[in-house]
Design an enzyme around this catalytic site. Structure first.
Site, PDB file in Angstrom:
ATOM      1  N   THR A  73      58.044  15.219 -40.725  1.00  0.00           N
ATOM      2  CA  THR A  73      59.421  15.425 -40.259  1.00  0.00           C
ATOM      3  C   THR A  73      60.352  14.399 -40.907  1.00  0.00           C
ATOM      4  OG1 THR A  73      60.857  15.190 -38.308  1.00  0.00           O
ATOM      5  CG2 THR A  73      58.794  14.003 -38.231  1.00  0.00           C
ATOM      6  N   ASP A  74      61.635  14.734 -40.966  1.00  0.00           N
ATOM      7  CA  ASP A  74      62.610  13.751 -41.488  1.00  0.00           C
ATOM      8  C   ASP A  74      62.771  12.560 -40.547  1.00  0.00           C
ATOM      9  OD1 ASP A  74      64.041  14.986 -39.442  1.00  0.00           O
ATOM     10  OD2 ASP A  74      65.792  15.475 -40.658  1.00  0.00           O
ATOM     11  N   GLU A  75      62.281  12.690 -39.294  1.00  0.00           N
ATOM     12  CA  GLU A  75      62.441  11.584 -38.336  1.00  0.00           C
ATOM     13  C   GLU A  75      61.629  10.356 -38.726  1.00  0.00           C
ATOM     14  OE1 GLU A  75      62.680  12.403 -34.210  1.00  0.00           O
ATOM     15  OE2 GLU A  75      63.583  14.365 -34.500  1.00  0.00           O
ATOM     16  N   TYR A 103      57.872   9.778 -30.542  1.00  0.00           N
ATOM     17  CA  TYR A 103      57.511  10.985 -31.318  1.00  0.00           C
ATOM     18  C   TYR A 103      57.511  10.663 -32.812  1.00  0.00           C
ATOM     19  CZ  TYR A 103      58.414  15.207 -34.060  1.00  0.00           C
ATOM     20  OH  TYR A 103      58.381  16.183 -35.035  1.00  0.00           O
ATOM     21  N   LYS A 138      54.431  10.845 -35.571  1.00  0.00           N
ATOM     22  CA  LYS A 138      54.442  11.693 -36.777  1.00  0.00           C
ATOM     23  C   LYS A 138      54.275  10.828 -38.032  1.00  0.00           C
ATOM     24  CE  LYS A 138      54.901  15.489 -37.282  1.00  0.00           C
ATOM     25  NZ  LYS A 138      53.885  16.587 -37.347  1.00  0.00           N
ATOM     26  N   ASN A 176      76.446  17.561 -32.828  1.00  0.00           N
ATOM     27  CA  ASN A 176      76.003  18.335 -31.663  1.00  0.00           C
ATOM     28  C   ASN A 176      77.180  18.990 -30.952  1.00  0.00           C
ATOM     29  OD1 ASN A 176      73.371  17.623 -32.175  1.00  0.00           O
ATOM     30  ND2 ASN A 176      73.384  15.877 -30.761  1.00  0.00           N
ATOM     31  N   TYR A 178      66.391  15.697 -16.921  1.00  0.00           N
ATOM     32  CA  TYR A 178      67.844  15.667 -16.741  1.00  0.00           C
ATOM     33  C   TYR A 178      68.265  14.933 -15.473  1.00  0.00           C
ATOM     34  CZ  TYR A 178      67.826  18.508 -20.847  1.00  0.00           C
ATOM     35  OH  TYR A 178      67.624  18.927 -22.135  1.00  0.00           O
TER      36      TYR A 178
END
Ligand code: NAD
Ligand code: DAU
Length: 341
Positions: free
Chosen positions: A125-127, A153, A157, A252, A337
């Site tokens: 992933t780009d993360e 996360y 990865k 976003n 939430y």
């Protein structure tokens, strides 16, 4: 000549699209679809291929080395996607992420090594690169950007990504690594921002926008990602990583306003909620390497049309969303939430 491709995570969002892509575009190939069917895996996403002779589903956890050794000899090559994939879940409980995404990847690599798999592609992933600032749009992630993952996360990865690299360097395995930006499209689990917001808007509920909504993601259609993974499988250089991106940066807030529009709602449906802990500001990809070396460019990702089609898919497939939103899903959403920030 055709080959047998072992796809892990083939009941998830990208995996199910990838299995469908291979079956439709590579008529000589067979797919073994290996998935542990966690909350995020659902065979309904591949309902039309249940009786397809070129598709075999195997229910298996990637941490189960003995079972992997029974399946691996049937495969020529591996596309490894199975993972815990949701950043918010990793913030609540990192341990499962480390176990699946690092130790599970090690189990996959060890089994692939034992059985002389011809090529193994790790879908990263780009993360792994961390984040970019908002105020300098000239900065992009390249394959030589230092790895600086920020969330549990992203760290998990990066561990898998670096292990794959090490198995090439140490054991001479033929490894490819892909580092892609945010995907959108059909069959995405409705905890991720696009399907979550679309479902909420359809149901007349508000959408929980983290922080001020200025964070930027680079959105790529999942089938463009699938095509790129296949290019890296076929022609990528052993031991090399390839960035994959849509050249489609959106904040976003901009994304949310587009979704509101496409669902016929208004901005009173935005609920500003506390920010995600450690929320990465901006991801943006330089995909020059895969374009120049492998001739890949996105062809299905242009907005607004591709986003419109995706929203329409969720409107047309309410039953799918309903079936995948299990009790476990609802418990996590309640916890996420209410405890945030
Ligand atoms: P997803 O959560 O929709 O699917 C993950 C799949 O892996 C599920 O089917 C799940 O059952 C399976 N799985 C999880 N743990 C397993 C285990 N221990 N054993 C066997 N199967 C297991 O995820 P996704 O969004 O489709 O992502 C797929 C891969 O692509 C992941 O590796 C992710 O890191 C990577 N990726 C995702 C994106 C994105 O935007 N979604 C972008 C870049 C890279
Ligand atoms: O960049 C690639 C990554 O993209 C993949 O490696 C991950 O597996 C995938 O989940 C995705 O990670 P993000 O964290 O970027 O995706 P998510 O859909 O969770 O969030 C996208 C943006 O929307 C992010 O900035 C957080 C924001 N967001 C998300 C949710 C779920 C909200 O504002 N509200 C929300 O409720």
């Amino acid at each position: 000549m055709g080959q047998t491709i072992l796809v892990t995570g083939g009941a998830g969002f990208i995996g199910s699209n990838l299995v469908r892509y291979i079956l439709e575009h590579r008529p000589d190939d067979r797919v073994i679809n290996l998935d542990g069917l966690t909350y995020a895996g659902n065979l309904e996403s591949l309902a039309e291929f249940v009786d397809e002779p070129r598709h075999e589903f195997v229910h298996c956890d990637i941490n189960d080395g003995a079972k992997l050794d029974e399946i691996m000899p049937k495969a020529d090559v591996v596309l490894h996607l199975a993972a815990e994939s949701h950043v918010d879940r990793s913030i609540h409980d990192p341990s499962l992420f480390l176990n699946t995404n690092i130790i599970g990847t090690q189990c996959m690599l060890d089994s692939a090594k034992r059985h002389n798999i011809k090529r193994f592609v790790y879908v990263s992933t780009d993360e792994v690169y961390g984040e970019l600032p908002l105020d300098d749009k000239s900065q992009l992630f390249t394959e030589s950007t230092p790895l600086a993952p920020n969330s549990p996360y992203a760290v998990s990865k990066t561990g898998g990504d670096m292990l794959a690299r090490a198995y090439h360097h140490t054991y001479g395995m033929n490894i490819g690594i892909t580092r892609c930006s945010n995907n959108f499209g059909p069959y995405q689990f409705p905890e991720k921002v696009i399907p979550l917001f679309v479902n909420n808007l359809i149901e007349g509920k508000k959408v929980p926008l983290y922080g001020d909504g200025r964070n930027i993601r680079d959105w790529l259609h999942v089938l463009d990602h699938c095509e790129a993974i296949c290019r890296v499988l076929d022609d990528g250089k052993p031991g090399e990583a390839y960035n994959i991106g849509g050249n489609n940066e959106r904040s976003n807030l901009e994304l949310t306003k587009m979704l509101i529009d496409l669902c016929g709602r208004d901005e009173t449906f935005i609920e500003h909620v506390p920010d995600r802990l450690g929320h990465d500001m901006r991801y943006a990809i330089d995909a020059t390497k895969i374009r120049d070396e492998l001739g890949w460019e996105p062809t299905r990702s242009a907005w607004p049309q591709a986003l419109e089609e995706t929203v329409q898919w969720y409107k047309d497939n309410l039953e799918w969303s309903d079936h995948v939103r299990t009790g476990e899903y609802r418990r996590f959403m309640d916890q996420n939430y209410t405890n945030q920030g």
